[in-house]
Motif scaffolding. Structure first.
Motif, PDB file in Angstrom:
ATOM      1  N   ASN A 129       0.820  -1.221   0.000  1.00 41.96           N
ATOM      2  CA  ASN A 129       0.000   0.000   0.000  1.00 41.96           C
ATOM      3  C   ASN A 129       0.850   1.265   0.000  1.00 41.96           C
ATOM      4  N   ILE A 130       1.996   1.176  -0.686  1.00 41.83           N
ATOM      5  CA  ILE A 130       2.890   2.335  -0.793  1.00 41.83           C
ATOM      6  C   ILE A 130       2.874   2.838  -2.229  1.00 41.83           C
ATOM      7  N   ASN A 131       2.503   4.085  -2.386  1.00 43.40           N
ATOM      8  CA  ASN A 131       2.489   4.730  -3.697  1.00 43.40           C
ATOM      9  C   ASN A 131       3.849   5.387  -3.926  1.00 43.40           C
ATOM     10  N   ALA A 163       9.365   2.465   7.401  1.00 37.70           N
ATOM     11  CA  ALA A 163       8.708   3.477   8.240  1.00 37.70           C
ATOM     12  C   ALA A 163       7.211   3.551   7.957  1.00 37.70           C
ATOM     13  N   MET A 164       6.792   3.085   6.781  1.00 36.30           N
ATOM     14  CA  MET A 164       5.379   3.172   6.406  1.00 36.30           C
ATOM     15  C   MET A 164       4.621   1.860   6.606  1.00 36.30           C
ATOM     16  N   LEU A 165       5.322   0.808   7.029  1.00 41.99           N
ATOM     17  CA  LEU A 165       4.644  -0.458   7.294  1.00 41.99           C
ATOM     18  C   LEU A 165       3.985  -0.424   8.666  1.00 41.99           C
ATOM     19  N   PRO A 166       2.842  -1.070   8.855  1.00 34.70           N
ATOM     20  CA  PRO A 166       2.065  -1.825   7.847  1.00 34.70           C
ATOM     21  C   PRO A 166       0.991  -0.997   7.159  1.00 34.70           C
ATOM     22  N   ALA A 187      11.511  11.101   0.439  1.00 38.14           N
ATOM     23  CA  ALA A 187      10.541  11.490   1.462  1.00 38.14           C
ATOM     24  C   ALA A 187       9.492  10.401   1.642  1.00 38.14           C
ATOM     25  N   ASP A 188       9.060  10.185   2.889  1.00 37.45           N
ATOM     26  CA  ASP A 188       7.997   9.225   3.160  1.00 37.45           C
ATOM     27  C   ASP A 188       6.955   9.854   4.070  1.00 37.45           C
ATOM     28  N   THR A 189       5.821   9.185   4.169  1.00 37.13           N
ATOM     29  CA  THR A 189       4.742   9.636   5.048  1.00 37.13           C
ATOM     30  C   THR A 189       4.575   8.654   6.198  1.00 37.13           C
ATOM     31  N   GLY A 190       5.702   8.137   6.675  1.00 26.78           N
ATOM     32  CA  GLY A 190       5.675   7.099   7.700  1.00 26.78           C
ATOM     33  C   GLY A 190       5.619   7.634   9.115  1.00 26.78           C
ATOM     34  N   CYS A 191       6.178   6.843  10.030  1.00 27.67           N
ATOM     35  CA  CYS A 191       6.047   7.110  11.464  1.00 27.67           C
ATOM     36  C   CYS A 191       6.863   8.306  11.938  1.00 27.67           C
ATOM     37  N   GLY A 192       7.874   8.712  11.156  1.00 23.82           N
ATOM     38  CA  GLY A 192       8.690   9.847  11.557  1.00 23.82           C
ATOM     39  C   GLY A 192       9.728   9.485  12.601  1.00 23.82           C
ATOM     40  N   LYS A 209      15.188   1.191  15.671  1.00 21.00           N
ATOM     41  CA  LYS A 209      14.462  -0.078  15.602  1.00 21.00           C
ATOM     42  C   LYS A 209      14.808  -0.925  16.816  1.00 21.00           C
ATOM     43  N   ASP A 210      13.788  -1.455  17.491  1.00 19.04           N
ATOM     44  CA  ASP A 210      14.030  -2.342  18.621  1.00 19.04           C
ATOM     45  C   ASP A 210      13.367  -3.688  18.341  1.00 19.04           C
ATOM     46  N   ASN A 211      13.421  -4.560  19.318  1.00 22.28           N
ATOM     47  CA  ASN A 211      12.871  -5.895  19.131  1.00 22.28           C
ATOM     48  C   ASN A 211      11.363  -5.874  18.908  1.00 22.28           C
ATOM     49  N   LYS A 212      10.705  -4.804  19.343  1.00 20.53           N
ATOM     50  CA  LYS A 212       9.264  -4.696  19.182  1.00 20.53           C
ATOM     51  C   LYS A 212       8.884  -4.038  17.863  1.00 20.53           C
ATOM     52  N   SER A 213       9.889  -3.600  17.125  1.00 23.67           N
ATOM     53  CA  SER A 213       9.617  -2.909  15.872  1.00 23.67           C
ATOM     54  C   SER A 213       8.981  -3.858  14.869  1.00 23.67           C
ATOM     55  N   LYS A 214       8.114  -3.306  14.004  1.00 24.81           N
ATOM     56  CA  LYS A 214       7.465  -4.089  12.966  1.00 24.81           C
ATOM     57  C   LYS A 214       8.339  -4.180  11.720  1.00 24.81           C
ATOM     58  N   SER A 215       9.540  -3.670  11.797  1.00 27.70           N
ATOM     59  CA  SER A 215      10.455  -3.724  10.669  1.00 27.70           C
ATOM     60  C   SER A 215      10.809  -5.168  10.348  1.00 27.70           C
ATOM     61  N   GLU A 216      10.974  -5.447   9.040  1.00 29.72           N
ATOM     62  CA  GLU A 216      11.362  -6.788   8.615  1.00 29.72           C
ATOM     63  C   GLU A 216      12.832  -7.047   8.885  1.00 29.72           C
ATOM     64  N   ARG A 217      13.624  -5.996   9.005  1.00 32.75           N
ATOM     65  CA  ARG A 217      15.064  -6.138   9.228  1.00 32.75           C
ATOM     66  C   ARG A 217      15.425  -5.619  10.610  1.00 32.75           C
TER      67      ARG A 217
END
Length: 258
Positions: A129-131, A163-166, A187-192, A209-217
């Protein structure tokens, strides 16, 4: 008089001993710095090569899942070979940077660099869902080390995506020029990014990014440090503006004759 001479001899001896101690400490510091630099180089190489290994794995799975599609298998193998060569060039470039060696720069078409990044990533951003909006003049070029600048763009694009997931959002890549410089923005419209973190964002091993992050990496805190080192090596400037909950913009300014 004898007493004064004795004091002088004692003082000279103490100074000589202190100088010897200082020399030994300096030698140890230089050895530790060498080890620290080696660790930094190894970590940066691992981080950047990992960015390449992910699409290589995707290409391999694609070929395995479609054993009867010869055209698809050939395409996957061709991209695998191209990314393997890219990994080798990245390794050479990082080693050159750390040794302060001059790197060969060429006139790079920025649109082509961005297109190659998306081809290398082998990701469909629309599925997240990223344009993606690319606003770069077709003929805009910059004098740069292509694989390094490409890797900078890859890091910024991957960070923007994560930054824009999910939820998704909009990724904008734009570029322009003035009479003596070229500007590139991602530029992104993510979490900042929180204001307290902005000043530390380019420091090695600093990550949001921490262990609770939704990042894939998992966050190694080396991608942006690598970006800064590359941009510095091109006599350029990289900066960031961000607002929590609204998004982030990274801006790169490079001299035309960098």
């Amino acid at each position: 008089m004898a007493g004064i001479l004795e004091k002088r001899r004692t003082l000279h001896k103490q100074l000589a001993e202190q100088q010897y101690t200082n020399d030994q400490l300096q030698s140890q510091i230089e050895q530790l710095q060498t080890l620290a630099n080696l660790g930094m180089v190894s970590a940066m190489i691992a981080h950047e090569i990992n960015n390449i290994l992910t699409p290589l794995e995707n290409y391999a799975h694609l070929a395995i899942q479609n054993p009867d599609d010869e055209a698809l298998i050939f395409k996957a193998l061709r991209k695998t070979a191209a990314n393997s060569q890219r990994a080798s060039k990245i390794l050479e470039a990082i080693l050159s940077m750390t040794n302060d060696q001059d790197q060969v720069k060429t006139d790079c078409r920025i649109n082509a660099l961005v297109d190659d990044v998306f081809l290398c990533l082998a990701r469909d951003f629309a599925r997240d869902n990223i344009n993606v909006s690319i606003q770069i003049p077709e003929d805009l070029t910059v004098r740069a080390q292509p694989v390094c600048l490409q890797q900078v763009l890859m890091n910024l694009i991957l960070n923007a995506r994560e930054a824009m997931l999910p939820k998704g959002g909009k990724l904008t890549i734009r570029a322009g020029q003035s009479h003596d410089s070229v500007m590139i923005e991602v530029a992104d419209t993510g979490c900042g990014i929180e204001p307290d973190n902005l000043a530390k964002i380019f420091q090695p091993f600093f990550t949001t990014k921490d262990n609770k992050s939704k990042s894939e990496r998992p966050g190694a805190g080396l991608g942006l440090a690598f970006c800064k080192k590359v941009v510095d090596g091109h006599n350029g400037i990289i900066s960031v503006e961000s607002e929590p909950g609204r998004g982030t913009t990274f801006k790169i300014i490079l001299p035309k004759d960098s």
